[in-house]
Design a protein around this motif. Structure first.
Motif, short mmCIF file in Angstrom:
data_model
loop_
_atom_site.label_atom_id
_atom_site.label_comp_id
_atom_site.label_asym_id
_atom_site.label_seq_id
_atom_site.Cartn_x
_atom_site.Cartn_y
_atom_site.Cartn_z
N THR A 224 0.80 -1.31 0.08
CA THR A 224 -0.09 -0.09 0.03
C THR A 224 0.98 1.03 -0.07
O THR A 224 0.61 2.20 -0.57
N ALA A 225 1.98 1.30 0.64
CA ALA A 225 2.98 2.41 0.69
C ALA A 225 3.47 2.58 -0.70
O ALA A 225 3.62 3.86 -1.27
N GLU A 226 3.94 1.40 -1.26
CA GLU A 226 4.49 1.82 -2.65
C GLU A 226 3.27 2.05 -3.65
O GLU A 226 3.57 3.18 -4.37
N ALA A 227 2.00 1.67 -3.47
CA ALA A 227 1.01 2.23 -4.42
C ALA A 227 0.56 3.54 -4.07
O ALA A 227 0.27 4.31 -5.07
N PHE A 228 0.63 4.14 -2.76
CA PHE A 228 0.44 5.57 -2.55
C PHE A 228 1.73 6.34 -3.30
O PHE A 228 1.24 7.38 -3.77
N VAL A 229 3.00 6.03 -2.88
CA VAL A 229 3.87 6.80 -3.86
C VAL A 229 3.73 6.74 -5.62
O VAL A 229 3.47 7.76 -6.00
N LYS A 230 3.33 5.73 -5.95
CA LYS A 230 2.96 5.80 -7.46
C LYS A 230 1.62 6.64 -7.74
O LYS A 230 1.74 7.24 -8.68
N SER A 231 0.57 6.59 -6.87
CA SER A 231 -0.45 7.50 -7.11
C SER A 231 -0.09 8.85 -6.83
O SER A 231 -0.48 9.80 -7.73
N LEU A 232 0.78 9.11 -6.05
CA LEU A 232 1.38 10.58 -5.86
C LEU A 232 1.94 10.99 -6.91
O LEU A 232 1.67 12.36 -7.38
N LYS A 233 2.81 10.31 -7.51
CA LYS A 233 3.53 10.58 -8.74
C LYS A 233 2.67 11.03 -9.78
O LYS A 233 2.75 12.03 -10.73
N LEU A 234 1.66 10.13 -10.09
CA LEU A 234 0.54 10.14 -11.19
C LEU A 234 0.05 11.57 -11.02
O LEU A 234 -0.38 12.26 -12.02
N HIS A 235 -0.83 11.69 -9.78
CA HIS A 235 -1.47 12.92 -9.72
C HIS A 235 -0.59 14.27 -9.77
O HIS A 235 -1.20 15.16 -10.38
N LEU A 236 0.64 14.44 -9.42
CA LEU A 236 1.50 15.56 -9.66
C LEU A 236 1.87 15.57 -10.97
O LEU A 236 1.87 16.90 -11.49
N LEU A 237 2.02 14.60 -11.48
CA LEU A 237 2.14 14.63 -13.20
C LEU A 237 1.15 15.16 -13.86
O LEU A 237 1.19 15.93 -14.74
N PHE A 238 0.16 14.72 -13.41
CA PHE A 238 -1.35 15.11 -14.18
C PHE A 238 -1.75 16.51 -13.94
O PHE A 238 -2.47 17.05 -14.78
N PHE A 239 -1.55 17.05 -12.69
CA PHE A 239 -2.07 18.27 -12.23
C PHE A 239 -2.03 19.35 -13.17
O PHE A 239 -2.84 19.95 -13.45
#
Length: 242
Positions: A161-176
């Motif tokens: 879940t920690a790994e999934a959160f970091v991946k989700s964070l990266k994607l959202h910052l890239l998308f924003f």
């Protein structure tokens, strides 16, 4: 995506901030702890978590350009990265209780603590802390809290879940940056108690009724009062009672 795993620490945010001062860390370095003894929430509140059952993680995000992403834009992207993670786990009813509480099925399952450091080159570096209730089942002393396992009856792997959160964070910052309006609209749609009469309390203890309408791009909560006038509150200026 380095993840540093600790048995116990007072605060993953404090540990990561100190580590970043002592050595050069890769962007999106994360620290997670089996037990956090002095976890902090937004506005100085204490984050209580049963050891080993939940996710306690902090992520270093380096050199975010202010001309592309403001401080509160960043907050929005981080918050939605957590919402996206929970929705991906099959929980449909997820909301954001301003400023940084994550609600699922009308109870708190997570909290975010973001600590930013402004730099002279027009960027800021941030330590993003997340506490997410995963596998804890007993909330007898915390009646407004819940966990993902209580909702879905599944057991979650904390490290994955920690790994999934970091991946989700990266994607959202890239998308924003290219989808700012869309992201803000989505965030405002997710506000807990939005467009419903709710009770609020000011720091002096005064209570009143109002309706949450939105969060402004300066990070203020927009509330409509009973006389149809609007008031705006910053952090620590008002508390939503529920």
């Amino acid at each position: 995506m380095p993840i540093i795993k600790l048995d116990a620490i007072d605060s993953t945010n404090d540990y990561l901030k100190q580590l970043a001062k002592e050595q050069l860390l890769e962007n999106f370095t994360a620290v997670m702890a089996f037990e956090q003894t002095k976890g902090r929430g937004q506005m100085g509140t204490e984050w209580v978590s049963e050891p080993g059952k939940n996710l306690t993680v902090s992520v270093l995000v380096k050199n975010v350009p202010l001309d592309m992403v403001s401080i509160y834009d960043f907050n929005i992207a981080v918050t939605l990265s957590v919402v996206g993670l929970i929705v991906a786990y099959g929980i449909a009813k997820v909301n954001v209780k301003w400023p940084n509480d994550i609600m699922a099925e009308n109870k708190k399952v997570g909290g975010i603590l973001i600590e930013n450091s402004l730099k002279s080159d027009g960027t800021f570096t941030s330590v993003v802390g997340l506490g997410l209730n995963l596998n804890q089942t007993d909330f007898e002393l915390l009646p407004q809290a819940n966990s993902l396992t209580n909702i879905t009856h599944q057991i979650y792997d904390v490290e994955k879940t920690a790994e999934a959160f970091v991946k989700s964070l990266k994607l959202h910052l890239l998308f924003f940056p290219e989808h700012k309006d869309e992201v803000w609209n989505h965030y405002n749609d997710l506000l807990f108690k939005k467009d419903k009469p709710a009770a609020f309390e000011l720091p002096d203890g005064y209570r009143f009724m109002g309706i949450i309408k939105s969060v402004t791009q300066e990070g203020q909560l927009e509330v409509m009062l009973e006389d149809d006038s609007f008031v705006y509150y910053g952090l620590k200026e008002v508390k939503l009672l529920y």
